[in-house]
Design an enzyme around this catalytic site. Structure first.
Site, PDB file in Angstrom:
ATOM      1  N   HIS A   1      42.984  31.835  55.427  1.00  0.00           N
ATOM      2  CA  HIS A   1      42.723  30.985  56.585  1.00  0.00           C
ATOM      3  C   HIS A   1      42.769  29.541  56.106  1.00  0.00           C
ATOM      4  O   HIS A   1      42.315  29.243  54.994  1.00  0.00           O
ATOM      5  CB  HIS A   1      41.326  31.223  57.164  1.00  0.00           C
ATOM      6  CG  HIS A   1      41.069  32.611  57.631  1.00  0.00           C
ATOM      7  ND1 HIS A   1      41.642  33.132  58.765  1.00  0.00           N
ATOM      8  CD2 HIS A   1      40.273  33.578  57.128  1.00  0.00           C
ATOM      9  CE1 HIS A   1      41.210  34.367  58.939  1.00  0.00           C
ATOM     10  NE2 HIS A   1      40.384  34.670  57.952  1.00  0.00           N
TER      11      HIS A   1
ATOM     12  N   TYR B   1      38.211  30.949  45.342  1.00  0.00           N
ATOM     13  CA  TYR B   1      39.464  30.603  46.028  1.00  0.00           C
ATOM     14  C   TYR B   1      39.195  29.995  47.391  1.00  0.00           C
ATOM     15  O   TYR B   1      39.685  30.473  48.416  1.00  0.00           O
ATOM     16  CB  TYR B   1      40.351  31.845  46.147  1.00  0.00           C
ATOM     17  CG  TYR B   1      40.402  32.661  44.886  1.00  0.00           C
ATOM     18  CD1 TYR B   1      40.936  32.124  43.714  1.00  0.00           C
ATOM     19  CD2 TYR B   1      39.893  33.942  44.843  1.00  0.00           C
ATOM     20  CE1 TYR B   1      40.958  32.862  42.535  1.00  0.00           C
ATOM     21  CE2 TYR B   1      39.925  34.690  43.673  1.00  0.00           C
ATOM     22  CZ  TYR B   1      40.446  34.142  42.527  1.00  0.00           C
ATOM     23  OH  TYR B   1      40.473  34.875  41.374  1.00  0.00           O
TER      24      TYR B   1
END
Length: 173
Positions: A61, A147
């Site tokens: 996203h 991440y």
């Protein structure tokens, strides 16, 4: 074939969800350095600002703000997906259709995009992105997911290191 309508507003901010074709894969985190290099190279040729980003094993996203006068996020995704796939060995199974089109079987063909409408919409999607590793059970503490732009948001004073997105957790269930 469906005729998808995309909102194209020059200089706008967009939320994206991009998925791997194989939703059981861990390719995105396994090849995180390649993904990061691909995004950097794309940004150098086709600038955009990364407001927020999270990479999970099989999807990601992000929030991007495009330059004034530019609404071509589709080109950027095309470049990122193509360049990433091109640098991977051909190990995935491909259908006859994919082979005939000369396509890899790594990415889902489409992605989800949402034009950010206002500050509240921006904040909701910003928080959603950063809460995602916890939502999917990858970590108990968001600071433990490497991440994510969560770490940048903490450095910038947007979040405290122990932010958990508890309001999101109850709203998204």
């Amino acid at each position: 074939m469906p005729n998808y309508r995309r909102a194209r507003v020059p200089g706008a901010t967009y939320f994206f969800t991009v998925n791997l074709r194989d939703r059981s894969s861990d390719l995105l985190v396994r090849e995180i350095d390649l993904l990061r290099a691909t995004v950097r190279a794309t940004k150098a040729r086709h600038p955009f600002h990364i407001d927020a980003w999270v990479v999970l094993p099989e999807h990601m996203h992000c929030l991007w703000t495009l330059p004034a006068g530019d609404a071509d996020f589709a080109l950027r995704w095309q470049v990122i997906k193509f360049a990433f796939a091109k640098r991977l060995p051909l190990t995935e199974t491909r259908t006859a259709t994919l082979k005939a089109r000369g396509e890899r079987g790594i990415w889902q063909r489409r992605y989800w995009e949402h034009l950010i409408r206002d500050d509240a919409d921006y904040q909701h999607h910003f928080d959603y992105i950063h809460f995602n590793p916890k939502k999917h059970g990858h970590v108990d503490q968001l600071r433990d997911w490497p991440y994510s732009s969560f770490h940048r948001a903490v450095r910038d004073g947007i979040y405290l290191i122990d932010w958990c997105g508890c309001l999101l957790e109850s709203r998204d269930e």
